[in-house]
Design an enzyme around this catalytic site. Structure first.
Site, PDB file in Angstrom:
ATOM      1  N   MET A  80      51.981 -52.787 -67.736  1.00 10.26           N
ATOM      2  CA  MET A  80      51.466 -51.517 -68.242  1.00 10.26           C
ATOM      3  C   MET A  80      52.486 -50.810 -69.128  1.00 10.26           C
ATOM      4  O   MET A  80      53.649 -51.218 -69.204  1.00 10.26           O
ATOM      5  CB  MET A  80      51.111 -50.619 -67.048  1.00 10.26           C
ATOM      6  CG  MET A  80      49.999 -51.165 -66.177  1.00 10.26           C
ATOM      7  SD  MET A  80      49.666 -50.135 -64.730  1.00 10.26           S
ATOM      8  CE  MET A  80      48.988 -48.667 -65.510  1.00 10.26           C
ATOM      9  N   HIS A  81      52.039 -49.702 -69.794  1.00 14.24           N
ATOM     10  CA  HIS A  81      52.885 -48.673 -70.401  1.00 14.24           C
ATOM     11  C   HIS A  81      53.641 -49.098 -71.656  1.00 14.24           C
ATOM     12  O   HIS A  81      54.248 -48.239 -72.302  1.00 14.24           O
ATOM     13  CB  HIS A  81      53.965 -48.167 -69.408  1.00 14.24           C
ATOM     14  CG  HIS A  81      53.478 -47.869 -68.036  1.00 14.24           C
ATOM     15  ND1 HIS A  81      52.495 -46.926 -67.761  1.00 14.24           N
ATOM     16  CD2 HIS A  81      53.811 -48.419 -66.840  1.00 14.24           C
ATOM     17  CE1 HIS A  81      52.277 -46.895 -66.460  1.00 14.24           C
ATOM     18  NE2 HIS A  81      53.045 -47.770 -65.877  1.00 14.24           N
ATOM     19  N   ASP A 238      48.035 -54.518 -64.907  1.00 15.91           N
ATOM     20  CA  ASP A 238      48.299 -55.574 -63.931  1.00 15.91           C
ATOM     21  C   ASP A 238      48.003 -55.155 -62.499  1.00 15.91           C
ATOM     22  O   ASP A 238      47.466 -55.933 -61.704  1.00 15.91           O
ATOM     23  CB  ASP A 238      49.729 -56.112 -64.061  1.00 15.91           C
ATOM     24  CG  ASP A 238      50.792 -55.023 -64.006  1.00 15.91           C
ATOM     25  OD1 ASP A 238      51.961 -55.375 -64.138  1.00 15.91           O
ATOM     26  OD2 ASP A 238      50.435 -53.846 -63.853  1.00 15.91           O
TER      27      ASP A 238
END
Ligand SMILES: Nc1ncnc2c1ncn2[C@@H]1O[C@H](COP(=O)(O)OP(=O)(O)O)[C@@H](O)[C@H]1O
Ligand SMILES: O=C(CO)[C@@H](O)[C@H](O)COP(=O)(O)O
Length: 487
Positions: A80-81, A238
């Site tokens: 992520m991110h 995820d």
């Protein structure tokens, strides 16, 4: 032969692709790794070209293992991110900045000054956090203005891969909510972006996690052996994808997941968006249309990998587990603070660092490596206690590379004092991405129906009381503040 659906997880250490039949049975899987770049202390980056090369290799390898099965869909999940900045031609402007990068402390301060911490928490579920995508965009504005001026699109890691595979740039709520600028109504928050002078048009359309994001381009088909036009389903971040693969959803509360990947995560679903007022744990959208709380230890499996790479590069992870067994619960007094990449839950402190304490001449590598495993568990217990204040959790399904180890599962169960259930085969987020894709192409009418096919042969690890851990956790809980004075 039967149809199969492919799930692909773009992890931090590498990509995993798995083929799953419509009854939920894994048919084949492949993995490829790629390097993690650390150009400066506290910086973590990866080259999206490495992701693409590894993913196409993994998909091509997987296709050759299908033995006559035909792939009918592909679902995506990923770390992520991250921020993947694209120019007007869809080309990558600079290396991707990752979820565990800690360069954006100043950007976090600027965001909270412009918007207000409590306003951010009420709008998005979280305060501004250094690992999130929005602070990276603010950092780019000031640190690399020439790159920012070329910016036409900002994508998350799995969504960039989806763009390469299909030519379509979309995202979905479970990953987008980790940017820090998607509000709890699952829309880009124009007020936040306008206040930061960021064009909302830089962000992709948000579709549902089970939506078909696009179809496989013919040039990708020829490089992978997959059929051109294959539906590619948006998927999930995820942790949300891994939770879907374990049947964890907002319609079955009090049952969460524990992921020991590079990061360590406590994932607890909730049916309504109730943020932690102090922002010590995250509130994100789940891939099932609900929400979830997330406690994050930034270096969990990553701490063990650091230990292996630094002190035991010739040993396998299994060797390290055997070594840890030669110590005792409590690591004979050694404590490890796993803040090797700063820390999220509960401190939100990019500048905190890791440490071993209470070392003596009598201690051995076995004590040191066991202290790493226990320190990760203590960190996750801190997060779990906060999550449980908001929504109690009684059972955790274990996933991620660390869940392959009975030694670590025992330590985690006893320190978390939670019943752990570990699937017989550790497929993680890639498996959940395949489940989302099955629903996306109608192989199952909805997620509840798809959950019926999930394997039930979980290994159960019941917690055992251990006074050594309770005493060690009390000492562990003092470490962060105690070590602040010596930074
Ligand atoms: N056999 C094992 N025993 C204990 N830990 C393991 C084992 N295999 C992998 N790991 C841990 O799992 C981590 C990788 O987990 P994974 O879920 O693949 O991570 P990511 O998705 O972040 O790439 C490794 O860094 C390592 O710490
Ligand atoms: O930052 C988070 C969740 O907020 C991490 O979970 C990343 O998504 C990376 O996942 P792994 O590579 O550790 O699986």
């Amino acid at each position: 032969m039967a149809d199969v659906v492919i799930g692909l997880d773009l992890g931090t250490g590498g990509v995993r692709a798995i083929a799953v039949d419509l009854q939920g049975k894994p048919i084949a899987q492949t993995t490829r790794s790629y390097p993690l770049l650390t150009p400066q202390p506290g910086w973590t980056e990866q080259n999206p070209a490495d992701w693409v090369a590894a993913s196409l290799e993994a998909l091509s390898d997987l296709t050759q293992k299908l033995n006559g099965h035909s792939a009918t869909a592909l679902g995506l999940s990923g770390q992520m991110h991250g921020m993947v900045p694209l120019d007007a031609d869809g080309k990558v402007i600079r290396a991707a900045i990752l979820w565990n990068d800690q360069r954006t402390g100043t950007a976090v301060d600027a965001i909270e000054t412009a918007i207000g911490r409590q306003e951010l928490i009420q709008r998005t579920g979280n305060p501004a956090i250094t690992g999130f995508q929005l602070p990276k965009v603010v950092w780019l504005q000031t640190a690399e203005p020439q790159a920012y001026d070329r910016l036409q699109q900002i994508l998350l890691p799995k969504d960039y891969l989806g763009y390469v595979l299909t030519g379509e740039a979309v995202t979905e709520p479970s990953d987008a909510s980790g940017t820090g600028c998607l509000n709890l109504a699952r829309q880009w928050d124009a007020d936040i972006l306008n206040a930061l002078e960021i064009d909302v048009g830089l962000f992709p359309a948000v579709v549902e996690s089970t939506a078909i994001a696009g179809r496989l381009k013919s040039e990708i088909a020829s490089r992978t052996g997959l059929p051109a036009g294959l539906p590619v389903v948006a998927g999930g971040g995820d942790n949300a994808a891994a939770a879907i693969g374990l049947g964890i959803s907002s319609s079955h509360l009090n049952r969460g997941s524990l992921s020991i990947g590079t990061s360590g995560v406590i994932f607890v679903p909730c049916d309504r968006p109730v943020p932690d007022p102090e922002g010590r744990v995250h509130l994100f959208c789940h891939a099932d249309g609900g929400y979830h709380l997330l406690g994050v230890t930034l270096a969990a499996g990553g701490a063990l990998r650091w230990y292996k790479d630094t002190f035991a590069s010739k040993l396998a992870f299994t060797d390290l587990m055997e070594m840890a067994e030669r110590s005792l619960p409590g690591a004979r007094g050694v404590l490890f603070l796993p803040h090797l990449a700063g820390e999220r839950s509960p401190y939100l402190d990019p500048d905190t660092r890791g440490a071993w304490v209470n070392l003596s001449l009598a201690h051995t590598q076995a004590d040191l490596v066991r202290a790493v495993l226990e320190g990760v568990a203590f960190s996750l217990r801190t997060a779990m206690e906060i999550v449980s204040e908001i929504t109690p959790v009684h059972q955790l399904l274990a996933t991620g590379g660390g869940a392959r180890s009975n030694t670590w599962l025992r330590i985690l169960a006893d320190i978390l004092q939670a019943e752990l259930m570990a699937p017989s085969s550790e497929e993680g987020a890639a498996y959940g991405a395949a489940i989302l894709a099955m629903v996306g192409v109608g192989a199952h009418p909805d997620l509840e129906a798809a959950f019926e096919i999930l394997p039930q042969d979980n290994k159960v690890v019941q917690p055992q009381a251990n006074p050594a851990y309770e005493a060690a956790f009390k000492r562990y809980s003092l470490l962060y503040e105690a070590l602040k004075a010596v930074r």
